[in-house]
Scaffold this motif. Structure first.
Motif, PDB file in Angstrom:
ATOM      1  N   MET A  29       0.839  -1.176   0.000  1.00 11.97           N
ATOM      2  CA  MET A  29       0.000   0.000   0.000  1.00 11.97           C
ATOM      3  C   MET A  29       0.889   1.246   0.000  1.00 11.97           C
ATOM      4  O   MET A  29       1.392   1.661   1.037  1.00 11.97           O
ATOM      5  N   PRO A  30       1.087   1.882  -1.141  1.00 11.88           N
ATOM      6  CA  PRO A  30       2.009   3.018  -1.213  1.00 11.88           C
ATOM      7  C   PRO A  30       1.483   4.267  -0.499  1.00 11.88           C
ATOM      8  O   PRO A  30       2.242   5.154  -0.186  1.00 11.88           O
ATOM      9  N   GLN A  31       0.180   4.340  -0.221  1.00 15.10           N
ATOM     10  CA  GLN A  31      -0.344   5.521   0.450  1.00 15.10           C
ATOM     11  C   GLN A  31       0.175   5.635   1.883  1.00 15.10           C
ATOM     12  O   GLN A  31       0.164   6.708   2.466  1.00 15.10           O
ATOM     13  N   LEU A  32       0.615   4.513   2.476  1.00 16.92           N
ATOM     14  CA  LEU A  32       1.060   4.534   3.862  1.00 16.92           C
ATOM     15  C   LEU A  32       2.526   4.918   4.004  1.00 16.92           C
ATOM     16  O   LEU A  32       3.005   5.087   5.102  1.00 16.92           O
ATOM     17  N   ASN A  33       3.236   5.049   2.899  1.00 16.99           N
ATOM     18  CA  ASN A  33       4.632   5.453   2.956  1.00 16.99           C
ATOM     19  C   ASN A  33       4.674   6.975   3.016  1.00 16.99           C
ATOM     20  O   ASN A  33       4.366   7.653   2.037  1.00 16.99           O
ATOM     21  N   ALA A  84       7.117   9.123   3.162  1.00 20.09           N
ATOM     22  CA  ALA A  84       8.299   9.832   2.668  1.00 20.09           C
ATOM     23  C   ALA A  84       7.987  10.773   1.497  1.00 20.09           C
ATOM     24  O   ALA A  84       8.268  11.962   1.589  1.00 20.09           O
ATOM     25  N   PRO A  85       7.410  10.331   0.383  1.00 19.99           N
ATOM     26  CA  PRO A  85       7.200  11.296  -0.706  1.00 19.99           C
ATOM     27  C   PRO A  85       6.044  12.261  -0.423  1.00 19.99           C
ATOM     28  O   PRO A  85       6.097  13.423  -0.817  1.00 19.99           O
ATOM     29  N   TRP A  86       5.020  11.811   0.281  1.00 14.04           N
ATOM     30  CA  TRP A  86       3.837  12.652   0.472  1.00 14.04           C
ATOM     31  C   TRP A  86       4.102  13.771   1.466  1.00 14.04           C
ATOM     32  O   TRP A  86       3.601  14.883   1.295  1.00 14.04           O
ATOM     33  N   PHE A  87       4.913  13.501   2.469  1.00 18.44           N
ATOM     34  CA  PHE A  87       5.246  14.560   3.424  1.00 18.44           C
ATOM     35  C   PHE A  87       6.098  15.634   2.756  1.00 18.44           C
ATOM     36  O   PHE A  87       5.889  16.829   2.984  1.00 18.44           O
ATOM     37  N   ALA A  88       7.020  15.223   1.902  1.00 23.33           N
ATOM     38  CA  ALA A  88       7.845  16.202   1.191  1.00 23.33           C
ATOM     39  C   ALA A  88       6.990  17.051   0.245  1.00 23.33           C
ATOM     40  O   ALA A  88       7.195  18.267   0.138  1.00 23.33           O
TER      41      ALA A  88
END
Length: 55
Positions: A1-5, A7-11
């Protein structure tokens, strides 16, 4: 589930807020209104009583 990572979304979130807070406010504050408000007097206008013909 990439939505739980996070790293990219916070940036992306931080970068977008930096853009909103550094680039957009000067553009918005540079906007001039065509009708600038004029200060109103604090004195109440003197009113005259009306004489009504009740009879």
């Amino acid at each position: 589930m990439p939505q739980l990572n996070p790293a990219p979304w916070f940036a992306i979130l931080v970068f977008s807020w930096l853009v909103f807070l550094t680039i957009l406010p000067p553009k918005i504050m540079a906007h001039s209104y065509p009708n600038e408000p004029t200060p109103q007097s604090t004195e109440k206008p003197k009113t005259e009583p009306w004489t009504w013909p009740w009879h």
